[in-house]
Design a protein around this motif. Sequence first.
Motif, short mmCIF file in Angstrom:
data_model
loop_
_atom_site.label_atom_id
_atom_site.label_comp_id
_atom_site.label_asym_id
_atom_site.label_seq_id
_atom_site.Cartn_x
_atom_site.Cartn_y
_atom_site.Cartn_z
N PHE A 1 1.22 -1.43 -0.26
CA PHE A 1 -0.87 -0.51 -0.17
C PHE A 1 0.71 1.32 -0.07
CE2 PHE A 1 -2.18 3.63 2.62
CZ PHE A 1 -3.35 3.31 1.29
N LEU A 2 1.96 1.36 0.84
CA LEU A 2 2.61 2.06 0.85
C LEU A 2 3.78 2.54 -0.92
CD1 LEU A 2 4.76 4.65 2.63
CD2 LEU A 2 5.86 2.61 2.81
N VAL A 3 4.07 1.78 -1.09
CA VAL A 3 4.65 1.79 -2.20
C VAL A 3 3.84 2.42 -3.68
CG1 VAL A 3 5.90 0.36 -4.38
CG2 VAL A 3 6.27 -0.36 -1.50
N ILE A 4 2.54 1.51 -3.35
CA ILE A 4 1.81 2.02 -4.40
C ILE A 4 0.61 3.78 -4.42
CG2 ILE A 4 -0.82 1.57 -5.60
CD1 ILE A 4 0.55 -0.12 -6.75
N SER A 5 0.83 4.51 -2.90
CA SER A 5 1.12 5.07 -2.45
C SER A 5 2.12 6.71 -2.77
CB SER A 5 0.59 5.84 -1.03
OG SER A 5 -0.40 5.03 -0.97
N VAL A 6 3.08 6.52 -2.70
CA VAL A 6 4.46 6.87 -3.26
C VAL A 6 4.12 6.94 -4.84
CG1 VAL A 6 6.55 6.74 -3.44
CG2 VAL A 6 5.53 6.58 -1.48
N MET A 7 3.92 5.84 -5.35
CA MET A 7 4.13 5.75 -7.01
C MET A 7 2.92 6.57 -7.76
SD MET A 7 6.13 4.69 -8.17
CE MET A 7 6.23 4.23 -9.80
N VAL A 8 1.86 6.59 -6.80
CA VAL A 8 0.71 7.55 -7.37
C VAL A 8 0.71 9.01 -7.08
CG1 VAL A 8 -1.75 8.52 -6.66
CG2 VAL A 8 -1.39 5.42 -6.43
N THR A 9 1.05 9.48 -5.84
CA THR A 9 1.82 10.79 -5.57
C THR A 9 3.06 10.82 -6.94
OG1 THR A 9 1.17 10.15 -3.54
CG2 THR A 9 2.69 12.12 -3.82
N LEU A 10 4.29 10.65 -6.86
CA LEU A 10 5.40 10.83 -7.79
C LEU A 10 4.84 10.83 -9.62
CD1 LEU A 10 7.88 8.58 -6.43
CD2 LEU A 10 8.38 10.17 -6.29
N ALA A 11 3.76 10.18 -9.49
CA ALA A 11 2.57 10.26 -10.70
C ALA A 11 2.26 11.64 -11.04
CB ALA A 11 2.19 8.65 -11.52
N PHE A 12 1.79 11.85 -9.96
CA PHE A 12 0.76 13.06 -10.60
C PHE A 12 1.64 14.11 -9.97
CE2 PHE A 12 -0.57 17.08 -6.79
CZ PHE A 12 -1.38 16.99 -7.95
N ILE A 13 3.29 14.20 -9.19
CA ILE A 13 3.87 15.53 -9.13
C ILE A 13 4.35 15.21 -10.79
CG2 ILE A 13 6.34 16.18 -8.09
CD1 ILE A 13 5.27 14.83 -5.34
#
Length: 224
Positions: free
Chosen positions: A91-103
């Motif tokens: 869950f943490l990794v997916i959250s980080v990837m979603v955030t990075l894609a948005f950034i």
Amino acid sequence: MLKKLLHKIRPFFCELIKLPNIGIIFFIIFIVYMWGFYFWKEAELGSLSWWLDELGHAIGGFFFTIVLLYLIRTYFAGGFFRIGGKKTLRFLVISVMVTLAFIWEVLEFLWDQWGHPSFPWIAKAQEGQVDTMVDWMITVGFSFMAMFVDWFYERRSRRLHPDVYEDEEIKEVCDSIHNLSESILKEQRSLRKKKIRETFRPLKTRIDRFYSEHCDEKDLEHRG
């Protein structure tokens, strides 16, 4: 001073030159070169150049998810992840990837708004809302795909090598117990210090009061 600094950063470089980490560094350089310079050009939706750009987002989403899983499991999988389990980690990794894609999409937007007008010979990063959303969805989608591949590989490996995973689970339990015991000891030390302070606080108050009154009397005598 320099010797102490070298002593502190030596473990970092020892880890950096390990084969998996060297491979990660070279692959990042390859991605940055290919999609940051070679393939970076303005392209219409659906064109070959546009699909090459989407390929970069797909590789980035998949590859960086695997890299995050590897780095966290290798260097940061401490007590929190031991207790929370693999679901927390994923869950943490997916959250980080979603955030990075948005950034990343925000940075592309900022470049088109303020960077491109100042450097018009460099291509724009976005071709409209459709391009932005497709970029984001492909990055996140391939991140989920990488997570599924990791889950499937782990499940298959667990069936083929149950003894190895049993040893890992035992180690995880031992690490959890160790981390919990450390937390309990730390809390006990904190409570003990607090109790000692509360025990001696009345005595300190009396000493301060006596000292203050005594000093006041001496000051009055001296003035008199």
